[in-house]
Design an enzyme around this catalytic site. Structure first.
Site, mmCIF file in Angstrom:
data_model
loop_
_atom_site.group_PDB
_atom_site.id
_atom_site.type_symbol
_atom_site.label_atom_id
_atom_site.label_comp_id
_atom_site.label_asym_id
_atom_site.label_seq_id
_atom_site.Cartn_x
_atom_site.Cartn_y
_atom_site.Cartn_z
ATOM 1 N N SER A 1 0.814 -1.210 0.000
ATOM 2 C CA SER A 1 0.000 0.000 0.000
ATOM 3 C C SER A 1 0.847 1.259 0.000
ATOM 4 O O SER A 1 0.309 2.355 0.044
ATOM 5 C CB SER A 1 -0.900 0.016 1.248
ATOM 6 O OG SER A 1 -0.111 0.174 2.407
ATOM 7 N N CYS A 2 2.178 1.095 -0.026
ATOM 8 C CA CYS A 2 3.114 2.222 -0.011
ATOM 9 C C CYS A 2 3.063 2.985 1.297
ATOM 10 O O CYS A 2 3.521 4.125 1.380
ATOM 11 C CB CYS A 2 2.874 3.185 -1.184
ATOM 12 S SG CYS A 2 3.062 2.387 -2.787
ATOM 13 N N GLY A 3 2.497 2.383 2.355
ATOM 14 C CA GLY A 3 2.474 3.053 3.651
ATOM 15 C C GLY A 3 3.716 2.740 4.441
ATOM 16 O O GLY A 3 3.655 2.320 5.587
#
Length: 279
Positions: free
Chosen positions: A121-123
């Site tokens: 999620s690119c978090g």
């Protein structure tokens, strides 16, 4: 982009009608070709693990590369089979792939679901992210060397293989080269992460992974996730036509990778591992 007469489009492209405007005035409807984008559900042992938006094609490679880069599998031997799941009445390659594992009892679905959805999620950010990846995979110790002139020639070689990009202008591309600059494989996708995962899956299924001594070329920028995926595939040298992110550089320096950015024309910037680049 006007694209008349495209009656035999590949799965990677779709033909549509649009209204063309020149200098603010409508010129009427014309044909255009766009990069295809559809969801693909990746399943492991019949259970949904992730959904990715991708350009159809090379779905088995995408699933294999995704699982490798996320740490679900480590080698091709971990995969027993990959099947496409086509719903009743559907056409094409299907909207899901199911990966059967050689040792399914070792698959902790709950743990991996949390891991995959968090990391994809690119978090993620900061030095903690670099440390977390390198705890799972050791830094690379690869003696590969590449001439600067070889690196500078790679973008043009990739461009010659970007057939769908030429007709749509809407796809990212990644390619794998050997240290002498020979192009071994290239993949295009609306998602740059997917394009690299497809290459990693190709290497796995062709049983030539890990890709020690090889070069990955990215048509766009180099992010932390792209460096992480390249590291999972054992790729020591990553070159990007566009810019790297700060965390990508930090990761490359910690992971023992060479990272080149702004690879254009006669110039390039080496942000990590410049000792691998020779005259």
């Amino acid at each position: 982009m006007k694209a008349p007469g495209h009656s035999n489009l590949s799965a990677e492209a779709r033909e549509i009608r649009m209204v063309r405007y020149d200098e603010g005035r409508s010129r009427g409807e014309v044909d255009d070709v766009l990069a295809a984008e559809e969801p693909l559900e990746i399943r492991v042992e019949g259970r949904p693990l992730a959904v990715v938006m991708r350009t159809p094609g090379h779905d088995r490679e995408l699933a294999a590369g995704f699982l490798l880069s996320e740490g679900v599998i480590k080698t091709a031997k971990d995969i027993f089979d990959i099947t496409s799941c086509i719903e009743q009445g559907a056409t094409g390659t299907g909207n899901a792939v199911d990966v059967a594992l050689t040792h399914p009892d070792s698959f902790d679905f709950e743990k991996l679901t949390r891991h995959v959805f968090t990391s994809s999620s690119c978090g993620i950010c900061s030095k903690a992210s670099v440390d977390a990846v390198l705890k799972r995979r050791k830094p690379l110790h690869d003696e590969a060397r590449v001439k600067a002139s070889v690196l500078l020639a790679l973008p043009q070689r990739l461009a010659r293989k970007q057939d769908t990009f030429k007709s749509t202008g809407g796809l990212h591309a990644c390619a794998i080269f050997d240290a002498a600059g020979k192009l071994l494989a290239a993949r295009e996708d609306v998602g740059r992460h997917n394009a690299l995962d497809k290459l990693l899956g190709w290497a796995l299924l062709e049983k030539i992974a890990p890709l020690h001594g090889h070069i990955a070329l990215l048509s766009g920028r180099a992010s932390f996730e792209m460096m992480q995926k390249a590291h999972a595939g054992g790729i020591p040298i990553v070159a990007a036509i566009s810019a790297p992110s700060s965390l990508a550089v930090e990761f490359a320096r910690e992971s023992g990778q060479t990272l080149v950015g702004f690879l254009r024309g006669r110039s390039m910037n080496a942000y990590a591992g410049a000792e691998r680049i020779t005259r």
